[in-house]
Write a protein that holds these residues in place. Structure first.
Motif, PDB file in Angstrom:
ATOM      1  N   ASP A 110      37.970  48.303  38.547  1.00 11.02           N
ATOM      2  CA  ASP A 110      38.421  47.056  37.918  1.00 11.02           C
ATOM      3  C   ASP A 110      37.380  46.536  36.931  1.00 11.02           C
ATOM      4  OD1 ASP A 110      40.689  47.201  39.431  1.00 11.02           O
ATOM      5  OD2 ASP A 110      40.102  45.629  40.856  1.00 11.02           O
ATOM      6  N   VAL A 111      36.115  46.581  37.333  1.00  3.88           N
ATOM      7  CA  VAL A 111      35.041  46.112  36.456  1.00  3.88           C
ATOM      8  C   VAL A 111      35.005  46.933  35.174  1.00  3.88           C
ATOM      9  CG1 VAL A 111      32.540  45.942  36.195  1.00  3.88           C
ATOM     10  CG2 VAL A 111      33.612  45.169  38.318  1.00  3.88           C
ATOM     11  N   ALA A 112      35.113  48.268  35.319  1.00  2.00           N
ATOM     12  CA  ALA A 112      35.066  49.142  34.141  1.00  2.00           C
ATOM     13  C   ALA A 112      36.254  48.873  33.219  1.00  2.00           C
ATOM     14  CB  ALA A 112      35.053  50.607  34.589  1.00  2.00           C
ATOM     15  N   GLY A 113      37.433  48.704  33.811  1.00  2.00           N
ATOM     16  CA  GLY A 113      38.627  48.467  33.005  1.00  2.00           C
ATOM     17  C   GLY A 113      38.591  47.144  32.269  1.00  2.00           C
ATOM     18  N   LEU A 114      38.166  46.092  32.942  1.00  2.00           N
ATOM     19  CA  LEU A 114      38.124  44.775  32.313  1.00  2.00           C
ATOM     20  C   LEU A 114      36.968  44.661  31.318  1.00  2.00           C
ATOM     21  CD1 LEU A 114      39.041  42.529  35.377  1.00  2.00           C
ATOM     22  CD2 LEU A 114      40.492  43.236  33.474  1.00  2.00           C
ATOM     23  N   ALA A 115      35.898  45.366  31.571  1.00  2.00           N
ATOM     24  CA  ALA A 115      34.798  45.384  30.596  1.00  2.00           C
ATOM     25  C   ALA A 115      35.251  46.054  29.303  1.00  2.00           C
ATOM     26  CB  ALA A 115      33.593  46.107  31.179  1.00  2.00           C
ATOM     27  N   ALA A 116      36.010  47.147  29.453  1.00  2.00           N
ATOM     28  CA  ALA A 116      36.500  47.848  28.268  1.00  2.00           C
ATOM     29  C   ALA A 116      37.547  47.030  27.526  1.00  2.00           C
ATOM     30  CB  ALA A 116      37.081  49.200  28.679  1.00  2.00           C
ATOM     31  N   ALA A 117      38.392  46.304  28.278  1.00  2.00           N
ATOM     32  CA  ALA A 117      39.485  45.558  27.655  1.00  2.00           C
ATOM     33  C   ALA A 117      39.025  44.242  27.033  1.00  2.00           C
ATOM     34  CB  ALA A 117      40.571  45.290  28.692  1.00  2.00           C
TER      35      ALA A 117
ATOM     36  N   ALA B  71      35.923  52.804  49.856  1.00  2.00           N
ATOM     37  CA  ALA B  71      37.172  52.807  49.083  1.00  2.00           C
ATOM     38  C   ALA B  71      37.351  51.495  48.325  1.00  2.00           C
ATOM     39  CB  ALA B  71      38.353  53.057  50.013  1.00  2.00           C
ATOM     40  N   ALA B  72      37.053  50.370  48.980  1.00  2.00           N
ATOM     41  CA  ALA B  72      37.197  49.072  48.326  1.00  2.00           C
ATOM     42  C   ALA B  72      36.209  48.928  47.165  1.00  2.00           C
ATOM     43  CB  ALA B  72      36.977  47.954  49.343  1.00  2.00           C
ATOM     44  N   ALA B  73      34.979  49.398  47.368  1.00  2.00           N
ATOM     45  CA  ALA B  73      33.968  49.304  46.310  1.00  2.00           C
ATOM     46  C   ALA B  73      34.362  50.131  45.093  1.00  2.00           C
ATOM     47  CB  ALA B  73      32.615  49.749  46.853  1.00  2.00           C
ATOM     48  N   ARG B  74      34.935  51.289  45.338  1.00  2.00           N
ATOM     49  CA  ARG B  74      35.380  52.121  44.218  1.00  2.00           C
ATOM     50  C   ARG B  74      36.492  51.428  43.425  1.00  2.00           C
ATOM     51  NH1 ARG B  74      33.772  57.430  44.095  1.00  2.00           N
ATOM     52  NH2 ARG B  74      32.530  58.141  45.896  1.00  2.00           N
ATOM     53  N   ARG B  75      37.405  50.760  44.128  1.00  2.00           N
ATOM     54  CA  ARG B  75      38.475  50.031  43.437  1.00  2.00           C
ATOM     55  C   ARG B  75      37.891  48.885  42.607  1.00  2.00           C
ATOM     56  NH1 ARG B  75      41.047  50.748  48.527  1.00  2.00           N
ATOM     57  NH2 ARG B  75      40.503  48.603  49.138  1.00  2.00           N
ATOM     58  N   ILE B  76      36.921  48.193  43.181  1.00  2.00           N
ATOM     59  CA  ILE B  76      36.294  47.088  42.456  1.00  2.00           C
ATOM     60  C   ILE B  76      35.557  47.607  41.228  1.00  2.00           C
ATOM     61  CG2 ILE B  76      34.517  45.294  42.586  1.00  2.00           C
ATOM     62  CD1 ILE B  76      35.232  45.113  45.616  1.00  2.00           C
ATOM     63  N   ALA B  77      34.839  48.714  41.387  1.00  2.00           N
ATOM     64  CA  ALA B  77      34.113  49.287  40.252  1.00  2.00           C
ATOM     65  C   ALA B  77      35.074  49.709  39.145  1.00  2.00           C
ATOM     66  CB  ALA B  77      33.291  50.485  40.726  1.00  2.00           C
TER      67      ALA B  77
ATOM     68  N   ARG C 291      43.415  37.107  41.073  1.00  2.00           N
ATOM     69  CA  ARG C 291      43.312  36.899  39.626  1.00  2.00           C
ATOM     70  C   ARG C 291      42.767  38.153  38.935  1.00  2.00           C
ATOM     71  NH1 ARG C 291      41.018  31.286  37.417  1.00  2.00           N
ATOM     72  NH2 ARG C 291      42.898  30.697  38.557  1.00  2.00           N
ATOM     73  N   ARG C 292      41.853  38.841  39.582  1.00  2.00           N
ATOM     74  CA  ARG C 292      41.324  40.079  38.992  1.00  2.00           C
ATOM     75  C   ARG C 292      42.433  41.110  38.822  1.00  2.00           C
ATOM     76  NH1 ARG C 292      37.192  41.296  42.413  1.00  2.00           N
ATOM     77  NH2 ARG C 292      38.390  42.801  43.615  1.00  2.00           N
ATOM     78  N   GLN C 293      43.289  41.239  39.828  1.00  2.00           N
ATOM     79  CA  GLN C 293      44.392  42.186  39.738  1.00  2.00           C
ATOM     80  C   GLN C 293      45.350  41.809  38.614  1.00  2.00           C
ATOM     81  OE1 GLN C 293      44.782  45.063  41.199  1.00  2.00           O
ATOM     82  NE2 GLN C 293      46.755  45.418  40.180  1.00  2.00           N
ATOM     83  N   LEU C 294      45.560  40.512  38.428  1.00  2.51           N
ATOM     84  CA  LEU C 294      46.422  40.053  37.348  1.00  2.51           C
ATOM     85  C   LEU C 294      45.876  40.487  35.992  1.00  2.51           C
ATOM     86  CD1 LEU C 294      48.762  38.365  36.217  1.00  2.51           C
ATOM     87  CD2 LEU C 294      47.272  36.352  36.379  1.00  2.51           C
ATOM     88  N   TYR C 295      44.590  40.305  35.771  1.00  5.95           N
ATOM     89  CA  TYR C 295      43.998  40.698  34.494  1.00  5.95           C
ATOM     90  C   TYR C 295      44.007  42.215  34.307  1.00  5.95           C
ATOM     91  CZ  TYR C 295      42.387  35.980  33.393  1.00  5.95           C
ATOM     92  OH  TYR C 295      42.349  34.639  33.076  1.00  5.95           O
ATOM     93  N   VAL C 296      43.816  42.955  35.413  1.00  6.02           N
ATOM     94  CA  VAL C 296      43.885  44.415  35.326  1.00  6.02           C
ATOM     95  C   VAL C 296      45.277  44.849  34.878  1.00  6.02           C
ATOM     96  CG1 VAL C 296      43.893  46.542  36.706  1.00  6.02           C
ATOM     97  CG2 VAL C 296      42.053  44.865  37.014  1.00  6.02           C
ATOM     98  N   GLU C 297      46.305  44.232  35.445  1.00  7.58           N
ATOM     99  CA  GLU C 297      47.673  44.564  35.064  1.00  7.58           C
ATOM    100  C   GLU C 297      47.948  44.192  33.614  1.00  7.58           C
ATOM    101  OE1 GLU C 297      50.070  42.594  37.903  1.00  7.58           O
ATOM    102  OE2 GLU C 297      49.504  43.919  39.576  1.00  7.58           O
TER     103      GLU C 297
END
Length: 244
Positions: free
Chosen positions: A212-219, A204-210, A234-240
């Motif tokens: 985040d990676v996909a979202g931040l790569a796209a953004a 579950a944690a790995a899926r959340r991280i993946a 900090r990762r969660q901050l950038y995702v938001e």
């Protein structure tokens, strides 16, 4: 013990997704016990294995455990919450444990503590059995644990003494919880499969991280390594911010 990093979680998920339960358990144990060579992981006694995995779990995700089970009587879903310390027992000071002597009547045998490989072999026999699967598994396990005798050559009194001695020598072998259903008041014991529980959380944690990676790569066009170097906060901050 060090907590699993985001990169560790993705690596475990990648390598564990396509293997069986035994390989997943040993994969997790390799991260919990980096001091052990890979070839010896399957011979670590179950209680010591699970104690190491529970410590790794507490270090990575915290001590609070939440699990869901179903009442075998009425079928209602129950959420169980407990502290990891409730399941942990003293794992001993080393993975290698000398055989123990067990005596009943005039006979003495030497037995070793069960390992991941032993449990897998017993479960395979149970799955292939056309009769009493539990008895076939029990017999297989005892036979594997006897150092200098065959299970067929010892009587029920010595078998019972062997089982008691193993339970005393490795109290973490059988981690179970007493559960009561608030709906129908049915009470029962449920066994805790520590490697399976930890794998579910890692997945579950790995899926959340993946995600985040996909979202931040796209953004932002960041690489996976860029995202994984960020702290979780900090990762969660950038995702938001990327979602605004």
């Amino acid at each position: 013990m060090e907590a699993l990093t985001s990169a560790d979680l993705l690596d475990i998920w990648e390598h564990g997704a396509s293997v069986d339960a035994r390989e997943r358990a040993l994969l997790l144990l390799a991260y919990a016990r980096p001091d052990l060579p890979d070839a010896s992981l399957g011979t670590v006694p179950i209680g010591r294995r699970d104690a190491s995995l529970l410590e790794l779990r507490a270090t990575t995700f915290g001590r609070r455990l939440v699990a869901v089970t179903s009442c075998p009587s009425c079928g209602d879903a129950l959420e169980l919450e407990l502290d990891a310390a409730r399941l942990q027992v003293d794992p001993g000071d080393d993975a290698a444990v000398a055989p123990i002597e067990v005596t009943a009547g005039r006979r003495t045998v030497r037995v070793r503590l069960p390992t991941t490989d032993d449990l897998v072999a017993a479960l395979e026999v149970a799955a292939a059995s056309t009769g009493a699967a539990a008895e076939a598994a029990r017999r297989t396990l005892i036979n594997r644990l006897l150092v200098d005798a065959a299970a067929a050559t010892i009587g029920p009194d010595l078998e019972a003494a062997v089982e008691r001695a193993i339970a005393l020598a490795d109290p973490g072998l059988d981690l179970s919880l007493s559960v009561a259903c608030p709906a129908c008041e049915h009470a029962w014991e449920t066994w805790v499969d520590v490697p399976a529980f930890l794998w579910t959380e890692v997945s579950a944690a790995a899926r959340r991280i993946a995600a985040d990676v996909a979202g931040l790569a796209a953004a932002y066009g960041w690489r996976e390594s860029d995202v994984l170097e960020l702290s979780p906060w900090r990762r969660q901050l950038y995702v938001e911010l990327a979602a605004e």
